[in-house]
Design a protein around this motif. Structure first.
Motif, PDB file in Angstrom:
ATOM      1  N   THR A   1     -39.048 -14.549 -31.904  1.00 26.94           N
ATOM      2  CA  THR A   1     -38.477 -13.567 -30.978  1.00 26.94           C
ATOM      3  C   THR A   1     -37.442 -12.691 -31.662  1.00 26.94           C
ATOM      4  OG1 THR A   1     -36.795 -15.155 -30.204  1.00 26.94           O
ATOM      5  CG2 THR A   1     -38.842 -15.039 -28.940  1.00 26.94           C
ATOM      6  N   GLY A   2     -37.019 -13.092 -32.856  1.00 25.22           N
ATOM      7  CA  GLY A   2     -36.116 -12.237 -33.623  1.00 25.22           C
ATOM      8  C   GLY A   2     -36.715 -10.878 -33.890  1.00 25.22           C
ATOM      9  N   SER A   3     -38.041 -10.836 -34.091  1.00 26.13           N
ATOM     10  CA  SER A   3     -38.697  -9.537 -34.316  1.00 26.13           C
ATOM     11  C   SER A   3     -38.637  -8.684 -33.056  1.00 26.13           C
ATOM     12  CB  SER A   3     -40.144  -9.744 -34.751  1.00 26.13           C
ATOM     13  OG  SER A   3     -40.890 -10.420 -33.749  1.00 26.13           O
ATOM     14  N   GLY A   4     -38.863  -9.309 -31.893  1.00 30.03           N
ATOM     15  CA  GLY A   4     -38.802  -8.557 -30.639  1.00 30.03           C
ATOM     16  C   GLY A   4     -37.400  -8.093 -30.312  1.00 30.03           C
ATOM     17  N   LEU A   5     -36.425  -8.977 -30.548  1.00 31.63           N
ATOM     18  CA  LEU A   5     -35.043  -8.589 -30.273  1.00 31.63           C
ATOM     19  C   LEU A   5     -34.586  -7.461 -31.193  1.00 31.63           C
ATOM     20  CD1 LEU A   5     -32.712  -9.389 -28.375  1.00 31.63           C
ATOM     21  CD2 LEU A   5     -31.811 -10.816 -30.230  1.00 31.63           C
ATOM     22  N   ALA A   6     -35.069  -7.481 -32.428  1.00 28.58           N
ATOM     23  CA  ALA A   6     -34.738  -6.381 -33.349  1.00 28.58           C
ATOM     24  C   ALA A   6     -35.318  -5.063 -32.842  1.00 28.58           C
ATOM     25  CB  ALA A   6     -35.267  -6.690 -34.745  1.00 28.58           C
ATOM     26  N   GLN A   7     -36.557  -5.110 -32.336  1.00 29.12           N
ATOM     27  CA  GLN A   7     -37.176  -3.894 -31.792  1.00 29.12           C
ATOM     28  C   GLN A   7     -36.360  -3.347 -30.621  1.00 29.12           C
ATOM     29  OE1 GLN A   7     -39.889  -2.480 -33.041  1.00 29.12           O
ATOM     30  NE2 GLN A   7     -41.252  -4.018 -33.902  1.00 29.12           N
ATOM     31  N   LEU A   8     -35.795  -4.251 -29.836  1.00 29.91           N
ATOM     32  CA  LEU A   8     -35.036  -3.838 -28.655  1.00 29.91           C
ATOM     33  C   LEU A   8     -33.634  -3.358 -28.998  1.00 29.91           C
ATOM     34  CD1 LEU A   8     -34.772  -3.699 -25.533  1.00 29.91           C
ATOM     35  CD2 LEU A   8     -33.998  -6.089 -25.613  1.00 29.91           C
ATOM     36  N   THR A   9     -32.938  -4.097 -29.864  1.00 26.74           N
ATOM     37  CA  THR A   9     -31.505  -3.849 -30.064  1.00 26.74           C
ATOM     38  C   THR A   9     -31.183  -2.826 -31.151  1.00 26.74           C
ATOM     39  OG1 THR A   9     -31.332  -5.742 -31.593  1.00 26.74           O
ATOM     40  CG2 THR A   9     -30.900  -6.153 -29.259  1.00 26.74           C
ATOM     41  N   MET A  10     -32.002  -2.733 -32.197  1.00 23.47           N
ATOM     42  CA  MET A  10     -31.642  -1.839 -33.295  1.00 23.47           C
ATOM     43  C   MET A  10     -31.554  -0.372 -32.867  1.00 23.47           C
ATOM     44  SD  MET A  10     -30.785  -3.729 -35.772  1.00 23.47           S
ATOM     45  CE  MET A  10     -30.579  -2.495 -37.060  1.00 23.47           C
ATOM     46  N   PRO A  11     -32.478   0.152 -32.032  1.00 19.40           N
ATOM     47  CA  PRO A  11     -32.282   1.522 -31.539  1.00 19.40           C
ATOM     48  C   PRO A  11     -31.002   1.658 -30.705  1.00 19.40           C
ATOM     49  CG  PRO A  11     -34.556   0.868 -31.239  1.00 19.40           C
ATOM     50  CD  PRO A  11     -33.805  -0.365 -31.631  1.00 19.40           C
ATOM     51  N   LEU A  12     -30.653   0.594 -29.957  1.00 20.21           N
ATOM     52  CA  LEU A  12     -29.426   0.647 -29.163  1.00 20.21           C
ATOM     53  C   LEU A  12     -28.193   0.623 -30.049  1.00 20.21           C
ATOM     54  CD1 LEU A  12     -30.405  -1.822 -26.280  1.00 20.21           C
ATOM     55  CD2 LEU A  12     -30.477   0.689 -26.262  1.00 20.21           C
ATOM     56  N   ILE A  13     -28.234  -0.179 -31.107  1.00 20.27           N
ATOM     57  CA  ILE A  13     -27.125  -0.216 -32.058  1.00 20.27           C
ATOM     58  C   ILE A  13     -26.976   1.131 -32.753  1.00 20.27           C
ATOM     59  CG2 ILE A  13     -26.309  -1.249 -34.221  1.00 20.27           C
ATOM     60  CD1 ILE A  13     -27.665  -3.860 -33.296  1.00 20.27           C
ATOM     61  N   TYR A  14     -28.109   1.721 -33.097  1.00 19.71           N
ATOM     62  CA  TYR A  14     -28.101   3.058 -33.698  1.00 19.71           C
ATOM     63  C   TYR A  14     -27.417   4.062 -32.774  1.00 19.71           C
ATOM     64  CZ  TYR A  14     -30.058   7.621 -35.007  1.00 19.71           C
ATOM     65  OH  TYR A  14     -30.212   8.938 -35.333  1.00 19.71           O
ATOM     66  N   SER A  15     -27.787   4.026 -31.494  1.00 17.64           N
ATOM     67  CA  SER A  15     -27.201   4.959 -30.523  1.00 17.64           C
ATOM     68  C   SER A  15     -25.716   4.667 -30.305  1.00 17.64           C
ATOM     69  CB  SER A  15     -27.948   4.868 -29.192  1.00 17.64           C
ATOM     70  OG  SER A  15     -29.305   5.237 -29.351  1.00 17.64           O
ATOM     71  N   LEU A  16     -25.348   3.386 -30.297  1.00 22.14           N
ATOM     72  CA  LEU A  16     -23.943   3.005 -30.116  1.00 22.14           C
ATOM     73  C   LEU A  16     -23.079   3.505 -31.261  1.00 22.14           C
ATOM     74  CD1 LEU A  16     -21.825   1.431 -28.480  1.00 22.14           C
ATOM     75  CD2 LEU A  16     -22.451  -0.598 -29.820  1.00 22.14           C
TER      76      LEU A  16
ATOM     77  N   ALA B   1     -41.976  -1.980 -27.440  1.00 21.54           N
ATOM     78  CA  ALA B   1     -42.405  -2.806 -28.568  1.00 21.54           C
ATOM     79  C   ALA B   1     -41.801  -4.204 -28.501  1.00 21.54           C
ATOM     80  CB  ALA B   1     -42.016  -2.134 -29.888  1.00 21.54           C
ATOM     81  N   ALA B   2     -40.580  -4.300 -27.961  1.00 25.16           N
ATOM     82  CA  ALA B   2     -39.916  -5.603 -27.856  1.00 25.16           C
ATOM     83  C   ALA B   2     -40.687  -6.554 -26.955  1.00 25.16           C
ATOM     84  CB  ALA B   2     -38.490  -5.420 -27.331  1.00 25.16           C
ATOM     85  N   CYS B   3     -41.423  -6.014 -25.981  1.00 27.56           N
ATOM     86  CA  CYS B   3     -42.213  -6.865 -25.081  1.00 27.56           C
ATOM     87  C   CYS B   3     -43.211  -7.702 -25.866  1.00 27.56           C
ATOM     88  CB  CYS B   3     -42.950  -6.018 -24.053  1.00 27.56           C
ATOM     89  SG  CYS B   3     -41.885  -5.126 -22.905  1.00 27.56           S
ATOM     90  N   PHE B   4     -43.714  -7.155 -26.962  1.00 30.07           N
ATOM     91  CA  PHE B   4     -44.678  -7.888 -27.775  1.00 30.07           C
ATOM     92  C   PHE B   4     -44.003  -9.051 -28.504  1.00 30.07           C
ATOM     93  CE2 PHE B   4     -47.065  -8.763 -31.636  1.00 30.07           C
ATOM     94  CZ  PHE B   4     -48.358  -8.873 -31.154  1.00 30.07           C
ATOM     95  N   GLY B   5     -42.917  -8.782 -29.218  1.00 30.03           N
ATOM     96  CA  GLY B   5     -42.263  -9.825 -29.999  1.00 30.03           C
ATOM     97  C   GLY B   5     -41.551 -10.868 -29.159  1.00 30.03           C
ATOM     98  N   LEU B   6     -40.914 -10.449 -28.065  1.00 28.42           N
ATOM     99  CA  LEU B   6     -40.158 -11.387 -27.240  1.00 28.42           C
ATOM    100  C   LEU B   6     -41.065 -12.380 -26.517  1.00 28.42           C
ATOM    101  CD1 LEU B   6     -37.436  -9.016 -25.731  1.00 28.42           C
ATOM    102  CD2 LEU B   6     -37.136 -10.771 -27.484  1.00 28.42           C
ATOM    103  N   GLY B   7     -42.337 -12.042 -26.406  1.00 26.64           N
ATOM    104  CA  GLY B   7     -43.272 -12.978 -25.786  1.00 26.64           C
ATOM    105  C   GLY B   7     -43.360 -14.306 -26.513  1.00 26.64           C
ATOM    106  N   ASN B   8     -42.967 -14.317 -27.797  1.00 28.55           N
ATOM    107  CA  ASN B   8     -42.991 -15.553 -28.583  1.00 28.55           C
ATOM    108  C   ASN B   8     -42.172 -16.663 -27.956  1.00 28.55           C
ATOM    109  OD1 ASN B   8     -44.454 -15.670 -31.257  1.00 28.55           O
ATOM    110  ND2 ASN B   8     -43.535 -13.636 -31.412  1.00 28.55           N
ATOM    111  N   CYS B   9     -41.162 -16.291 -27.204  1.00 30.06           N
ATOM    112  CA  CYS B   9     -40.283 -17.286 -26.600  1.00 30.06           C
ATOM    113  C   CYS B   9     -41.065 -18.265 -25.732  1.00 30.06           C
ATOM    114  CB  CYS B   9     -39.209 -16.581 -25.765  1.00 30.06           C
ATOM    115  SG  CYS B   9     -37.942 -17.689 -25.111  1.00 30.06           S
ATOM    116  N   ILE B  10     -42.143 -17.782 -25.112  1.00 32.16           N
ATOM    117  CA  ILE B  10     -42.963 -18.614 -24.229  1.00 32.16           C
ATOM    118  C   ILE B  10     -44.344 -18.862 -24.820  1.00 32.16           C
ATOM    119  CG2 ILE B  10     -44.043 -18.757 -21.958  1.00 32.16           C
ATOM    120  CD1 ILE B  10     -41.755 -17.052 -20.871  1.00 32.16           C
ATOM    121  N   SER B  11     -44.949 -17.830 -25.389  1.00 32.04           N
ATOM    122  CA  SER B  11     -46.354 -17.902 -25.784  1.00 32.04           C
ATOM    123  C   SER B  11     -46.603 -18.913 -26.890  1.00 32.04           C
ATOM    124  CB  SER B  11     -46.838 -16.517 -26.241  1.00 32.04           C
ATOM    125  OG  SER B  11     -46.661 -15.557 -25.231  1.00 32.04           O
ATOM    126  N   ARG B  12     -45.818 -18.855 -27.953  1.00 40.25           N
ATOM    127  CA  ARG B  12     -46.086 -19.773 -29.072  1.00 40.25           C
ATOM    128  C   ARG B  12     -45.804 -21.226 -28.689  1.00 40.25           C
ATOM    129  NH1 ARG B  12     -46.014 -18.394 -35.333  1.00 40.25           N
ATOM    130  NH2 ARG B  12     -46.396 -20.481 -36.137  1.00 40.25           N
TER     131      ARG B  12
END
Length: 460
Positions: free
Chosen positions: A170-185, A295-306
């Motif tokens: 899920t680190g990959s999904g969280l990166a997809q979600l947060t890095m654009p937000l960190i960039y904007s911040l 894109a984060a929806c794909f990676g964060l799914g690991n939390c449950i799917s795997r």
């Protein structure tokens, strides 16, 4: 007269077998050595995934700053996976010799500066080289799976392996979600008009996070009892024939098939992580933050799917032995391949998101099912088999990235997704080739003949 009372032996917080492996698995506790190690191990791997995939969601900005062509982007993405292939191949023997604790922490500390160095990139070649170095940290996946396999016993090892890897991924999904937000911040706080400064400054966070988790591994974990018992048995493990262990693993054809299957599951997952944010940004005109969230929806799914894949593998193993694990892997990966084909045929935003989410469930569950089988391939060369399988995953990512999503083949992203799904379905057929007399295979029942009990293990 000795008045001191002899203290009764304390029961371990978790029930264990004769090898010191926990026979139960509850991921929501941290009251034992096994569970503390489990949590710090997946957190360390989580930071490695976060570091590696902190770059793709910023590519729409980075490509303008560094003047990257589509071919440069594909090369850099493949380079990050090449680094992972190399490190995963070496991590298996390193875990057998040094133990997963030292091997894991060393790799994280050595590669953490590489993510900082990406902020200094000024040319496409330098950028690709640094992505290769950053990708080395994903070799920690092998240490994580090796470590978990030695902490938990057969009936629960599939679920433990899948949960550790799933939560880490899920680190990959969280990166997809947060890095654009960190960039904007950063752009908002510093009122920076230059996108170049913002994306470079954003990479400080993943580098620091990765180094911190490595320090926690060194401070609060130990290699588990089973590993040390295995190395300190009556056979003088200090002089253990590492070449023999390596060759034993490399000669096991089942290990190579597991590598192919992991390339068709986890390798495809890594490729999607690399392209999906840019795909939604370009194909449907989404803003950077929105494309990252989708894109984060794909990676964060690991939390449950795997973890779900590992649980299914354990359930089928309990009911039908290793054959049940193979059946579930075949079914899950087949559905994943069909959904990938469908993703390449959908042309609407909401349709693409819906199919992508379904695809993420099955491809990630299949990755968990692969490592539900790995501990039963070879106990004598578990580290080598884990390394071969893990390397197969990232090698699969290299191949799919270059074959289906680069300028070389001139495929559109839609066509690349369709063709990748077909390739997944073909790779899935190799499950039918896995057979051992003790465990049987997809179509064949076990044989009554007996083999070396160090080569195979059965789920009883």
């Amino acid at each position: 007269m000795d008045n001191q009372r002899t203290k009764p032996p304390q029961k371990p917080p978790l029930p264990v077998d004769e090898d010191g492996k926990a026979t139960v698995f509850n991921p929501f506790t941290a009251n034992s050595r096994q569970m503390i190690t489990f949590h710090l191990s997946w957190l360390s791997l989580f930071s490695c995934f976060f570091s590696t995939f902190s770059i793709p969601p910023l590519l729409p900005v980075i490509r303008s700053d560094l003047h990257l062509s589509p071919s440069d982007i594909a090369t850099a993405g493949a380079a990050s996976f090449v680094g992972s292939v190399l490190s995963r191949l070496l991590m298996g023997p390193a875990c057998d010799i040094l133990g997963p604790r030292l091997a894991s922490a060393t790799l994280s500390l050595v590669t953490a500066p590489a993510i900082l160095a990406v902020s200094l990139a000024s040319t496409p070649l330098f950028f690709s080289l640094l992505r290769l170095l950053v990708g080395l940290c994903l070799g920690n996946f092998v240490a994580n799976q090796f470590w978990t396999s030695t902490l938990f016993s057969g009936p629960v090892v599939g679920r433990a392996n899948a949960t550790a890897a799933g939560w880490a991924n899920t680190g990959s999904g969280l990166a997809q979600l947060t890095m654009p937000l960190i960039y904007s911040l950063i752009a908002s706080l510093f009122r920076a008009e230059s996108p170049s400064f913002c994306w470079r400054a954003a990479l400080i966070l993943p580098a620091v996070f990765q180094a911190l988790t490595a320090i926690l591994i060194l401070k609060y974990t130990n290699d588990n009892h089973h590993h040390h018992h295995h190395h300190n048995a009556t056979t003088k493990p200090a002089k253990k024939d590492t070449i023999k262990i390596l060759l034993n693993g490399l000669k096991n054809y089942r290990g190579w098939i597991m590598a192919i299957l992991y390339g068709a599951s986890f390798g495809v997952e890594l490729t999607i992580d690399n392209i999906i944010a840019e795909y939604f940004y370009d194909e449907y005109g989404l803003r950077l933050e929105v494309a990252g969230a989708v894109a984060a929806c794909f990676g964060l799914g690991n939390c449950i799917s795997r973890p779900m894949g590992g649980a299914v593998s354990d359930y089928m193993g309990k009911r039908y032995g290793v054959r049940g694990r193979l059946w579930s892997l075949w079914a899950g990966l087949t559905v994943a391949g069909l959904l990938c084909v469908g993703l390449g045929r959908v042309n609407t935003l909401y349709g693409s998101i819906l199919v992508m989410c379904g695809f993420s469930v099955f491809v990630q569950a299949s990755s968990g099912m692969v490592f539900g089988v790995v501990p039963f391939v070879s106990t004598r060369s578990l580290g080598v088999i884990s390394g071969m399988t893990g390397s197969g995953g990232t090698l699969g990512a290299v191949v799919t990235q270059l074959v289906f999503f680069s300028d070389t083949t001139k495929m559109s992203t839609h066509t690349g997704l369709f063709a990748m799904g077909i390739a997944m379905l073909l790779c899935t057929c190799t499950v039918t080739l896995i057979y051992s007399p003790q465990c049987g295979g997809v179509f064949c029942a076990p044989s009554p003949s007996t083999l070396d009990d160090q080569d195979y293990t059965l789920l009883d």
